[in-house]
Design a protein around this motif. Structure first.
Motif: not given
Length: 225
Positions: A128, A188, A192
């Motif tokens: 990300t 994350t 994700y």
């Protein structure tokens, strides 16, 4: 988070894990001054959680203590920067009693044992591009940004211990929230774009690991104590 709270034969055991309905666990982490005079069975805690993002509700009770003990955590996730005054739509009576306690996941003082791998100031997501959270005003500038509003209501109606125990529980919950959300941000890339099927598979695997860890460490403790 459950793995951190599990060891030496105690901690979390997932009994039932169903979509939305019931997710129960048991375990204990209590201060020595109350553990000293309670029987072993008193340390079993039952937790029920209803997760319907963005709203979640968790209720923790004790079969031994009964109705005198209850910890209720209500959560609302809001896409803001912490400026929503009443995210959980609390009534006037509850608002008058509410104490607002801000948790900064980048503040190392919010947790106990520091781990470099769980430091949002060092982590950068490759999927990300989020992080690291190094800016002093990161909560005003980071994109995207979400606030996790939690209301923790503690009841421990046991004369002589009520105030001290309720303060202890609130402090314990605060530390757990800080650690969990640091870990969540620093993982994350692990969650994700995870599908619901992948999430359920991960939950099942975690439940098995938790049970194995409790049983293994309990056996080891018994053999060599």
């Amino acid at each position: 988070m459950s793995m951190n709270e599990t060891g030496s034969g105690e901690g979390v055991e997932v009994i039932v894990n169903e979509p939305y309905d019931n997710e129960k666990g048991k375990g204990h982490r209590v201060p020595s001054w109350i553990a000293a005079f309670l029987p072993k069975g008193a340390f079993e805690m039952h937790e029920e959680a209803w997760n319907a993002y963005p709203h979640c509700l968790t209720v923790m009770t004790s079969p031994f203590i009964g109705s005198v003990f209850k910890v209720v955590t209500e959560t609302m996730h809001v896409g803001d920067r912490g400026e929503t005054e009443n995210a959980l739509n609390l009534d006037a009576k509850v608002l008058a009693q509410r104490i607002i306690d801000d948790i900064d996941v980048t503040n190392d003082k919010e947790i106990g044992a520091y781990k470099e791998s769980e430091d949002p100031k060092l982590y950068k997501s490759t999927k990300t591009g989020r992080g690291p959270l190094t800016a002093e005003d990161w909560r005003k500038t980071c994109e995207p940004c979400m606030t996790c509003y939690k209301l923790v209501t503690t009841e421990f109606s046991w004369w002589g211990f009520q105030t001290a125990m309720e303060r202890y529980i609130q402090s314990m919950m605060r530390g757990m929230f800080a650690l969990f959300h640091r870990q969540l941000f620093c993982d994350t890339d692990g969650w994700y774009r995870m599908t619901i099927e992948e999430l359920r598979a991960m939950e099942d695997e975690t439940a098995k690991k938790l049970l194995d860890k409790r049983n293994q460490e309990l056996t080891t403790k018994t053999e060599f104590s």
